[in-house]
Design a protein around this motif. Structure first.
Motif, PDB file in Angstrom:
ATOM      1  N   ARG A 152      -9.182   8.258   6.166  1.00 15.40           N
ATOM      2  CA  ARG A 152      -7.914   7.858   6.796  1.00 15.40           C
ATOM      3  C   ARG A 152      -7.490   6.471   6.279  1.00 15.40           C
ATOM      4  NH1 ARG A 152      -6.268   4.989  11.223  1.00 15.40           N
ATOM      5  NH2 ARG A 152      -8.419   4.376  11.548  1.00 15.40           N
ATOM      6  N   ALA A 154      -8.507   4.996   3.483  1.00 14.98           N
ATOM      7  CA  ALA A 154      -8.219   5.069   2.045  1.00 14.98           C
ATOM      8  C   ALA A 154      -6.811   5.616   1.826  1.00 14.98           C
ATOM      9  CB  ALA A 154      -9.260   5.944   1.338  1.00 14.98           C
ATOM     10  N   TYR A 157      -4.164   2.958   2.474  1.00 16.02           N
ATOM     11  CA  TYR A 157      -4.038   1.820   1.570  1.00 16.02           C
ATOM     12  C   TYR A 157      -3.941   2.199   0.096  1.00 16.02           C
ATOM     13  CZ  TYR A 157      -5.030  -0.994   5.653  1.00 16.02           C
ATOM     14  OH  TYR A 157      -4.949  -1.571   6.887  1.00 16.02           O
ATOM     15  N   VAL A 192     -14.762  -6.764   8.636  1.00 18.81           N
ATOM     16  CA  VAL A 192     -14.003  -5.537   8.908  1.00 18.81           C
ATOM     17  C   VAL A 192     -14.807  -4.519   9.721  1.00 18.81           C
ATOM     18  CG1 VAL A 192     -12.366  -5.691   7.002  1.00 18.81           C
ATOM     19  CG2 VAL A 192     -14.551  -4.495   6.660  1.00 18.81           C
ATOM     20  N   TYR A 197     -11.499  -5.900  14.676  1.00 20.16           N
ATOM     21  CA  TYR A 197     -11.084  -6.810  13.605  1.00 20.16           C
ATOM     22  C   TYR A 197     -10.080  -6.134  12.670  1.00 20.16           C
ATOM     23  CZ  TYR A 197     -11.242 -10.361   9.992  1.00 20.16           C
ATOM     24  OH  TYR A 197     -10.899 -11.339   9.099  1.00 20.16           O
ATOM     25  N   VAL A 199      -7.566  -7.121   9.106  1.00 18.99           N
ATOM     26  CA  VAL A 199      -7.240  -8.137   8.102  1.00 18.99           C
ATOM     27  C   VAL A 199      -5.803  -8.615   8.311  1.00 18.99           C
ATOM     28  CG1 VAL A 199      -6.989  -8.615   5.647  1.00 18.99           C
ATOM     29  CG2 VAL A 199      -8.886  -7.197   6.454  1.00 18.99           C
ATOM     30  N   GLN A 200      -4.897  -7.650   8.425  1.00 17.38           N
ATOM     31  CA  GLN A 200      -3.499  -8.002   8.679  1.00 17.38           C
ATOM     32  C   GLN A 200      -3.058  -7.294   9.935  1.00 17.38           C
ATOM     33  OE1 GLN A 200      -1.132  -6.937   5.326  1.00 17.38           O
ATOM     34  NE2 GLN A 200      -1.200  -8.987   4.480  1.00 17.38           N
ATOM     35  N   SER A 210      -6.473   0.939  15.368  1.00 15.34           N
ATOM     36  CA  SER A 210      -6.946   0.263  16.573  1.00 15.34           C
ATOM     37  C   SER A 210      -7.896  -0.868  16.224  1.00 15.34           C
ATOM     38  CB  SER A 210      -7.687   1.260  17.450  1.00 15.34           C
ATOM     39  OG  SER A 210      -8.817   1.739  16.744  1.00 15.34           O
ATOM     40  N   GLY A 213     -11.979   1.691  13.973  1.00 19.31           N
ATOM     41  CA  GLY A 213     -12.464   2.734  13.058  1.00 19.31           C
ATOM     42  C   GLY A 213     -13.741   2.337  12.329  1.00 19.31           C
ATOM     43  N   ALA A 238     -10.556  -0.944  -2.572  1.00 19.29           N
ATOM     44  CA  ALA A 238     -11.782  -1.132  -1.797  1.00 19.29           C
ATOM     45  C   ALA A 238     -12.797  -0.037  -2.126  1.00 19.29           C
ATOM     46  CB  ALA A 238     -11.462  -1.113  -0.305  1.00 19.29           C
ATOM     47  N   PHE A 240     -16.035   1.552  -0.136  1.00 20.48           N
ATOM     48  CA  PHE A 240     -16.914   1.618   1.026  1.00 20.48           C
ATOM     49  C   PHE A 240     -18.142   2.430   0.649  1.00 20.48           C
ATOM     50  CE2 PHE A 240     -13.080   0.252   3.064  1.00 20.48           C
ATOM     51  CZ  PHE A 240     -13.541  -0.549   4.094  1.00 20.48           C
TER      52      PHE A 240
HETATM   53  P1  ADP Z   1      -7.817   0.194  11.952  1.00 24.49           P
HETATM   54  O1  ADP Z   1      -8.108   1.287  12.931  1.00 24.49           O
HETATM   55  O2  ADP Z   1      -6.959  -0.904  12.506  1.00 24.49           O
HETATM   56  O3  ADP Z   1      -7.399   0.650  10.601  1.00 24.49           O
HETATM   57  P2  ADP Z   1     -10.458  -0.227  10.877  1.00 24.49           P
HETATM   58  O4  ADP Z   1     -11.664  -0.683  11.629  1.00 24.49           O
HETATM   59  O5  ADP Z   1     -10.437   1.168  10.368  1.00 24.49           O
HETATM   60  O6  ADP Z   1      -9.217  -0.529  11.825  1.00 24.49           O
HETATM   61  O7  ADP Z   1     -10.206  -1.217   9.678  1.00 24.49           O
HETATM   62  C1  ADP Z   1     -10.236  -2.614   9.906  1.00 24.49           C
HETATM   63  C2  ADP Z   1      -9.371  -3.339   8.900  1.00 24.49           C
HETATM   64  O8  ADP Z   1      -9.946  -3.249   7.596  1.00 24.49           O
HETATM   65  C3  ADP Z   1      -7.974  -2.722   8.749  1.00 24.49           C
HETATM   66  O9  ADP Z   1      -7.098  -3.227   9.720  1.00 24.49           O
HETATM   67  C4  ADP Z   1      -7.610  -3.157   7.352  1.00 24.49           C
HETATM   68  O10 ADP Z   1      -7.110  -4.467   7.394  1.00 24.49           O
HETATM   69  C5  ADP Z   1      -8.937  -3.180   6.609  1.00 24.49           C
HETATM   70  N1  ADP Z   1      -9.168  -1.970   5.770  1.00 24.49           N
HETATM   71  C6  ADP Z   1      -9.858  -0.862   6.122  1.00 24.49           C
HETATM   72  N2  ADP Z   1      -9.928   0.028   5.116  1.00 24.49           N
HETATM   73  C7  ADP Z   1      -9.259  -0.525   4.068  1.00 24.49           C
HETATM   74  C8  ADP Z   1      -8.979  -0.091   2.721  1.00 24.49           C
HETATM   75  N3  ADP Z   1      -9.398   1.096   2.259  1.00 24.49           N
HETATM   76  N4  ADP Z   1      -8.260  -0.940   1.922  1.00 24.49           N
HETATM   77  C9  ADP Z   1      -7.836  -2.141   2.395  1.00 24.49           C
HETATM   78  N5  ADP Z   1      -8.074  -2.602   3.655  1.00 24.49           N
HETATM   79  C10 ADP Z   1      -8.770  -1.808   4.478  1.00 24.49           C
END
Ligand code: ADP
Length: 247
Positions: A152, A154, A157, A192, A197, A199-200, A210, A213, A238, A240
């Protein structure tokens, strides 16, 4: 009536006992602080979909225009879905914090990844997996949670390309999800996986995230003795990487 420590009979013993007690108190304070922050953050996150549903419902009630009502009801459905996801996530974390884990069984990561890729219904996902199986010990719901959340994000972004790889080697099975999106700057990479938490903040909110994730991903993987990490991807975005012990 639990175990009792023997009474100290020297100053040295007394000192070391006081030291141990202080360590215990400090740990308890940290745990209380974590719990307080978690409760506050959870309430904060629950507040916004609830407020939005309320406002939309009030609009629908006050306005007899059927076209507007349809639009507003659609919004209410979306916000309710977000709320459900959030509550489900909080419940999963609460159960895990309480030490309640779903029953583990052998799960084939190759089959699970294939299923998750087809569930994601995205045309831009490439799966690289060995022919045959790659077994790990976990609950099927945990493996699906990991795959669905990573895919989700991936999808959210990536510009054009997502690659999911399953790599069994040296007693471990690694799951790698690469994308060609903006990536995550090194200073955010540890964080993250923290609960709530982002990032933006604004962007994640708009996408309905939320901030739970990746915390859920880390929780269910670590509870089974696995590891999670994020780095840069050779594809530019990114990467993972999850590592489970293989069966
Ligand atoms: P959310 O449910 O808000 O997406 P996550 O815990 O899944 O929260 O992710 C936390 C944060 O990590 C996201 O708000 C985003 O800023 C960053 N993030 C997660 N996956 C990616 C990705 N594939 N590329 C860039 N940033 C990512």
């Amino acid at each position: 009536a639990g175990e009792r420590l023997p009474l100290p009979d020297s100053d040295d013993e007394l000192r070391s006992l006081a030291g141990a007690l202080n360590g215990l108190l400090a740990r308890r304070d940290e745990a209380t602080e974590r719990l307080r922050k978690f409760t506050g953050d959870a309430a904060h996150e629950l507040r916004s979909p609830v407020a939005s549903i309320r406002v939309q419902a009030e609009v629908a009630v006050a306005n007899p225009d059927p076209e507007l009502s349809q639009e507003v009801l659609g919004e209410i459905v979306r916000e309710s879905e977000r709320l459900s996801t959030l509550v489900d996530g909080l419940l999963t974390l609460a159960r895990s914090d309480a030490g309640e884990l779903p029953t583990a069984q052998p799960v084939d990561l190759v089959a699970a990844a294939e299923a998750a890729v087809s569930r994601s219904a995205s045309t831009h996902v490439t799966l690289q997996a060995p022919t045959g199986s790659a077994w790990v010990q976990a609950a099927p719901t945990e493996v699906d949670l990991v795959l669905d959340n990573l895919l989700r994000n991936a999808k959210l972004y990536a510009r054009a390309q997502i690659t999911v790889s399953v790599l069994p080697a040296g007693g471990f099975v690694r799951l790698i999800v690469d994308d060609d999106g903006p990536g995550i700057a090194p200073e955010h990479r540890e964080k993250v996986f923290d609960r709530f938490y982002r990032v933006q903040d604004d962007r994640a909110r708009q996408t309905g995230g939320s901030g739970l994730g990746l915390a859920l991903v880390a929780e269910v993987v670590r509870r089974r003795g696995g590891t999670v990490m994020v780095t840069g991807s050779p594809d530019g975005g990114a990467r993972f990487q999850i590592r489970w012990k293989s069966l």
